[in-house]
Enzyme design. Structure first.
Site, PDB file in Angstrom:
ATOM      1  N   GLU A 173       0.824  -1.225   0.000  1.00 16.23           N
ATOM      2  CA  GLU A 173       0.000   0.000   0.000  1.00 16.23           C
ATOM      3  C   GLU A 173       0.850   1.264   0.000  1.00 16.23           C
ATOM      4  O   GLU A 173       0.653   2.165   0.830  1.00 16.23           O
ATOM      5  CB  GLU A 173      -0.967  -0.009   1.199  1.00 16.23           C
ATOM      6  N   GLU A 292      -5.569  -8.405  -0.423  1.00 18.57           N
ATOM      7  CA  GLU A 292      -6.275  -8.076   0.827  1.00 18.57           C
ATOM      8  C   GLU A 292      -7.730  -7.832   0.484  1.00 18.57           C
ATOM      9  O   GLU A 292      -8.047  -6.906  -0.274  1.00 18.57           O
ATOM     10  CB  GLU A 292      -5.699  -6.832   1.511  1.00 18.57           C
TER      11      GLU A 292
HETATM   12  O1  AHR Z   1      -5.098  -6.010   6.939  1.00 12.45           O
HETATM   13  C1  AHR Z   1      -5.001  -4.882   7.759  1.00 12.45           C
HETATM   14  C2  AHR Z   1      -4.289  -3.723   7.074  1.00 12.45           C
HETATM   15  O2  AHR Z   1      -5.099  -3.235   6.035  1.00 12.45           O
HETATM   16  C3  AHR Z   1      -2.995  -4.028   6.397  1.00 12.45           C
HETATM   17  O3  AHR Z   1      -1.911  -3.968   7.266  1.00 12.45           O
HETATM   18  C4  AHR Z   1      -2.885  -2.954   5.362  1.00 12.45           C
HETATM   19  O4  AHR Z   1      -2.164  -3.362   4.242  1.00 12.45           O
HETATM   20  C5  AHR Z   1      -4.315  -2.597   5.059  1.00 12.45           C
HETATM   21  O5  AHR Z   1      -4.542  -1.245   5.103  1.00 12.45           O
END
Ligand code: AHR
Length: 510
Positions: A173, A292
């Site tokens: 990210e 994610e």
């Molecule tokens: O999964 C939780 C968080 O969400 C992770 O660390 C990040 O990559 C995202 O913002």
């Protein structure tokens, strides 16, 4: 009565599903690692400190790949802290989650856990506070056989054979202002390109994931993807996608429409990848790693309180969302969306696996238990392997506050040629009406229903807990199956799995 028809034709194949779309994620965050997968003080721990009750449930999910060690955590992580004798490992401030990191678990422990969990690692390198050198050092440590500083150090630390990790994320990210070492799209694109080139010199067989946008609403989306790919197109294999949803307005019909946003997001990212492909006159396709995704919103207030008012704790209870039945429905809808895009989405990681926005929870004293969202993930991972067929679905619609008219039913069919099975996953996201659902399995000859599994509940907010719960799948005998067509009532607000044995003649079937 409302109706829906899914036509699944054996010859209309969309793509072979890469099993890695049923992946997951373990970050050094909250109680995911410490008190989650690793808990040497627990009576449930094995001789190496790994929780056996958690391992059992992870194996039940058949998770093919697990991303590690972050997430936001990775962007200020020094991997060298987590190697060598445990007593000598430094305690550090984890800047991402304002927690205290003991480094009791590092790359060796994670590799051991992966082999016990029967899964593969998807590693991430720190491109926030670090760069090309440290990424190469870690890769040399993990994948080079011997005879160099880092490979010999790995051997000295007890791993004679290389870990041979083949899948690597180039940071996390990096578009997000919250990220330690946040970068502009050009800064990140250049760094990702140089890191990728150097890493592929060390091990040409690795696959690399460049960071896409942190979510659909980032102000730099989709220019971020375009610019990053301009820099990295020839050197990376995947672009990442991340997306979380929450029923923040307590509007369940609109919440269940959010998988349509996920679908649009995927289509947009594919369009950007193909724009850069055309610009570069390239023959290569960039694939998607949706590394994610989940529902995440229940724990918000508690997380804020811990991070702001009680920082620097060791393994604090962060992101411990307790999932409802309706969350499981959205997770099912998101899984169907990922399967439908199996031609381009080759990796996807539900974030995360244990305790932290997770399908598996571990009480401080007690045994691991299954959240509501455990079930659609397990069904998809176990039965959703094979070829995804072209989804031809005719269904009615219902109105929602934010998304207008959305389909009642979302469904997809997966053909497992090897085991002669056709499995259909379907959600009726109409909260008020059952739908008569016809599955026209043309081209499969006679089919025999093996199982109809349903997740349903009169209470959309029903949850599970350490002593069991209200949300668990049941088997139903309610399908009329005749001459290649099966008809069944899809209950309002339900997740359904239909498992058919396929064969040319009825005498070929068991
Ligand atoms: O999964 C939780 C968080 O969400 C992770 O660390 C990040 O990559 C995202 O913002």
């Amino acid at each position: 009565m409302k109706t829906a028809i899914l036509t699944a034709d054996k010859d209309f194949k969309r793509a072979v599903i890469d099993p890695r779309i049923y992946g997951s994620f373990i970050e050094h965050l909250g109680r995911a690692v410490y008190g989650g997968i690793y808990d040497p003080g627990s009576p449930q721990a094995d001789s190496e400190g790994f929780r056996t009750d958690v391992l059992k449930l992870v194996r039940e999910l058949r998770i093919p790949v697990v991303r590690y060690p972050g997430g936001n955590f990775v962007s200020s992580y020094r991997w060298e802290d987590g190697i060598g004798p445990a007593r000598l490992r430094p305690r550090r401030l984890d800047l991402a989650w304002k927690s205290l990191e003991t480094n009791a678990v590092g790359v060796h422990e994670f590799a051991q856990w992966c082999s016990k969990a029967k899964t593969q690692a998807m590693m991430a390198v720190n491109l926030g506070t670090r760069g090309v050198t440290e990424a190469c050092d870690l890769l040399e440590y993990c994948n080079h056989s011997s005879g160099t500083y880092f490979s010999d150090l790995r051997i000295k630390n007890g791993a004679a054979k290389p870990f041979d990790f083949k899948l690597w994320c180039l940071g996390n990210e990096m578009d997000g202002p919250w990220q330690i070492g946040h970068k502009t799209m050009d800064e990140y694109g250049r760094l990702a390109c140089e890191t990728a080139r150097a890493m592929k010199v060390i091990d040409p067989d690795i696959e690399l994931v460049a960071c896409g946008s942190s979510n659909l609403h980032m102000p730099t989306f989709p220019q971020w993807e375009a610019t990053v790919l301009e820099h990295t197109y020839d050197d990376v294999d995947y672009i990442s996608m991340h997306q979380y949803y929450g029923n923040t307005d307590n509007d369940s019909a609109d919440f269940l429409a959010l998988s349509d946003d996920m679908d649009r997001f995927i289509r947009s990212v594919i369009a950007v990848c193909d724009f850069v492909k055309a610009k570069k006159r390239s023959k290569k396709n960039i694939k998607i790693s949706f590394d994610e995704w989940n529902v995440w919103f229940h724990s918000g207030a508690q997380d804020k309180d811990i991070i702001e008012n009680l920082p620097w704790q060791q393994a604090p209870p962060l992101l411990e969302d307790i999932y409802t039945f309706e969350d499981a429905l959205l997770v099912g809808l998101m899984l169907i969306t990922l399967m439908k895009h199996a031609d381009r989405v080759k990796i996807a990681c539900m974030a995360q696996l244990v305790n932290v926005i997770a399908p598996i929870m571990v009480p401080e004293n007690g045994s691991a238990w299954r959240q509501t969202i455990f079930y659609p993930l397990m069904h998809a991972s176990v039965y959703g392997r094979g070829i995804v067929l072209e989804p031809a679905l005719s269904t009615g619609c219902h109105d929602t506050s934010g998304h207008g008219d959305v389909t009642d039913v979302e469904a997809v069919a997966v053909y497992d040629e090897e085991h002669c099975e056709v499995n259909i996953f379907a959600v009726n996201r109409n909260l008020f009406e059952d739908v008569s659902f016809t599955m026209d399995l043309r081209g499969f000859g006679n089919v025999a229903l093996k199982e109809h599994i349903v997740l349903e509940n009169d209470d959309l907010k029903a949850v599970n807990g350490p002593f069991g719960g209200q949300v668990a799948p049941v088997a139903r005998q309610d399908v009329d199956n005749d001459d290649g067509k099966a008809v069944c009532l899809l209950k309002k607000a339900s997740w359904n799995v239909f498992r058919f044995k396929s064969g040319g003649r009825s005498d070929e079937m068991d």
